[in-house]
Motif scaffolding. Structure first.
Motif, PDB file in Angstrom:
ATOM      1  N   ASP A  60       0.281   9.785  13.372  1.00 60.02           N
ATOM      2  CA  ASP A  60       1.384   9.864  12.380  1.00 60.02           C
ATOM      3  C   ASP A  60       1.211   8.855  11.247  1.00 60.02           C
ATOM      4  OD1 ASP A  60       1.986   7.461  13.635  1.00 60.02           O
ATOM      5  OD2 ASP A  60       3.975   8.072  14.308  1.00 60.02           O
ATOM      6  N   GLY A  61       0.146   8.037  11.327  1.00 58.41           N
ATOM      7  CA  GLY A  61      -0.145   7.093  10.260  1.00 58.41           C
ATOM      8  C   GLY A  61       0.371   5.690  10.499  1.00 58.41           C
TER       9      GLY A  61
ATOM     10  N   GLU B  47      -4.994  13.942   4.724  1.00 54.49           N
ATOM     11  CA  GLU B  47      -6.045  13.406   5.582  1.00 54.49           C
ATOM     12  C   GLU B  47      -7.380  14.095   5.299  1.00 54.49           C
ATOM     13  OE1 GLU B  47      -5.152  11.597   9.593  1.00 54.49           O
ATOM     14  OE2 GLU B  47      -6.239  13.427  10.175  1.00 54.49           O
ATOM     15  N   THR B  48      -8.425  13.291   5.288  1.00 48.24           N
ATOM     16  CA  THR B  48      -9.765  13.773   4.985  1.00 48.24           C
ATOM     17  C   THR B  48     -10.765  13.017   5.839  1.00 48.24           C
ATOM     18  OG1 THR B  48     -11.322  14.202   3.177  1.00 48.24           O
ATOM     19  CG2 THR B  48     -10.109  12.137   3.081  1.00 48.24           C
TER      20      THR B  48
ATOM     21  N   LEU C 184       0.842  -1.195   0.000  1.00 50.06           N
ATOM     22  CA  LEU C 184       0.000   0.000   0.000  1.00 50.06           C
ATOM     23  C   LEU C 184       0.876   1.243   0.000  1.00 50.06           C
ATOM     24  CD1 LEU C 184      -2.669  -0.914   2.671  1.00 50.06           C
ATOM     25  CD2 LEU C 184      -3.072  -0.544   0.250  1.00 50.06           C
ATOM     26  N   PRO C 185       0.366   2.339  -0.550  1.00 49.75           N
ATOM     27  CA  PRO C 185       1.089   3.603  -0.424  1.00 49.75           C
ATOM     28  C   PRO C 185       1.176   3.978   1.053  1.00 49.75           C
ATOM     29  CG  PRO C 185      -0.741   3.777  -1.990  1.00 49.75           C
ATOM     30  CD  PRO C 185      -0.857   2.448  -1.312  1.00 49.75           C
ATOM     31  N   LYS C 186       2.103   4.848   1.378  1.00 45.06           N
ATOM     32  CA  LYS C 186       2.270   5.266   2.777  1.00 45.06           C
ATOM     33  C   LYS C 186       1.186   6.258   3.174  1.00 45.06           C
ATOM     34  CE  LYS C 186       7.121   4.437   3.118  1.00 45.06           C
ATOM     35  NZ  LYS C 186       7.759   3.958   4.260  1.00 45.06           N
ATOM     36  N   TYR C 187       0.826   6.203   4.442  1.00 45.77           N
ATOM     37  CA  TYR C 187      -0.142   7.138   5.000  1.00 45.77           C
ATOM     38  C   TYR C 187       0.483   8.528   4.978  1.00 45.77           C
ATOM     39  CZ  TYR C 187      -3.911   8.768   7.996  1.00 45.77           C
ATOM     40  OH  TYR C 187      -5.018   9.418   8.478  1.00 45.77           O
TER      41      TYR C 187
ATOM     42  N   SER D 113      -6.181   8.951   5.105  1.00 48.49           N
ATOM     43  CA  SER D 113      -5.319   9.572   4.099  1.00 48.49           C
ATOM     44  C   SER D 113      -5.771   9.168   2.703  1.00 48.49           C
ATOM     45  CB  SER D 113      -3.875   9.113   4.331  1.00 48.49           C
ATOM     46  OG  SER D 113      -3.021   9.599   3.329  1.00 48.49           O
ATOM     47  N   LYS D 114      -6.045  10.172   1.864  1.00 46.16           N
ATOM     48  CA  LYS D 114      -6.441   9.905   0.482  1.00 46.16           C
ATOM     49  C   LYS D 114      -5.170   9.701  -0.333  1.00 46.16           C
ATOM     50  CE  LYS D 114      -9.281  11.756  -3.213  1.00 46.16           C
ATOM     51  NZ  LYS D 114     -10.146  12.867  -3.631  1.00 46.16           N
TER      52      LYS D 114
END
Length: 130
Positions: free
Chosen positions: A125-126, A37-38, A29-32, A97-98
Motif C-alpha cells: 500500500d506504499g 507503480e513501475t 516527498l510526494p505520497k506513494y 511509484s513514479k
C-alpha cells in the motif's frame, strides 16, 4: 564597498547551489501511489545521502538504464539496520511509484532486487517499512 573578486563570487554561487539542493531534498516527498507503480532495471551510477553529513540522511540512488532516474530509497539508518549497502556498478531491479517532485521524475522505491536478494522498503500500500 569593495567589489567581490572572482573566487568570492564562485564561493557564493556554490553556497547557493548547496542551499537550494538541500532545501529541495528536505521537502516532504510526494505520497506513494500504487497506480503509478513501475519496474525498472539498471545499473547504480551514484549513491546519494541527503544531507551528505550530519542530521538524519536519506538514501537516494541514481540509476542508469534506458534513462537516468533518481530513486528514493529510505532513511540511511534503515539500510544500516538491514545490513544493506549499494555501490556504483550494482545491477538492480526497482519496483516503485513514479512521482514528480519539483517538476522532476522520482521513483519512490518499494522493493529493490540485487544479486537475487529482495529488500522491501515499503508495503504494497506504499506505507514505509522503516
Amino acid at each position: 564597498m569593495t567589489p567581490c573578486g572572482p573566487i568570492h563570487k564562485d564561493l557564493l554561487r556554490l553556497a547557493a547551489i548547496v542551499f537550494i539542493a538541500t532545501s529541495v531534498f528536505s521537502q516532504a516527498l510526494p505520497k506513494y501511489n500504487p497506480a503509478t507503480e513501475t519496474k525498472l532495471k539498471g545499473i547504480v551510477d551514484q549513491v546519494k545521502l541527503v544531507p551528505p553529513t550530519g542530521g538524519k540522511p536519506v538514501a537516494y540512488l541514481v540509476l542508469k538504464g534506458q534513462a537516468t532516474v533518481q530513486i528514493f530509497l529510505c532513511p540511511k539508518s534503515f539500510l544500516d539496520e538491514m545490513g544493506v549497502s549499494f555501490k556504483s556498478g550494482d545491477e538492480i531491479q526497482v519496483t516503485g511509484s513514479k512521482v514528480k517532485q519539483d517538476g522532476e521524475d522520482l521513483i519512490l522505491a518499494r522493493e529493490v532486487v540485487t544479486a537475487g536478494d529482495t529488500l522491501t522498503l515499503r508495503f504494497k500500500d506504499g506505507k514505509p517499512a522503516w
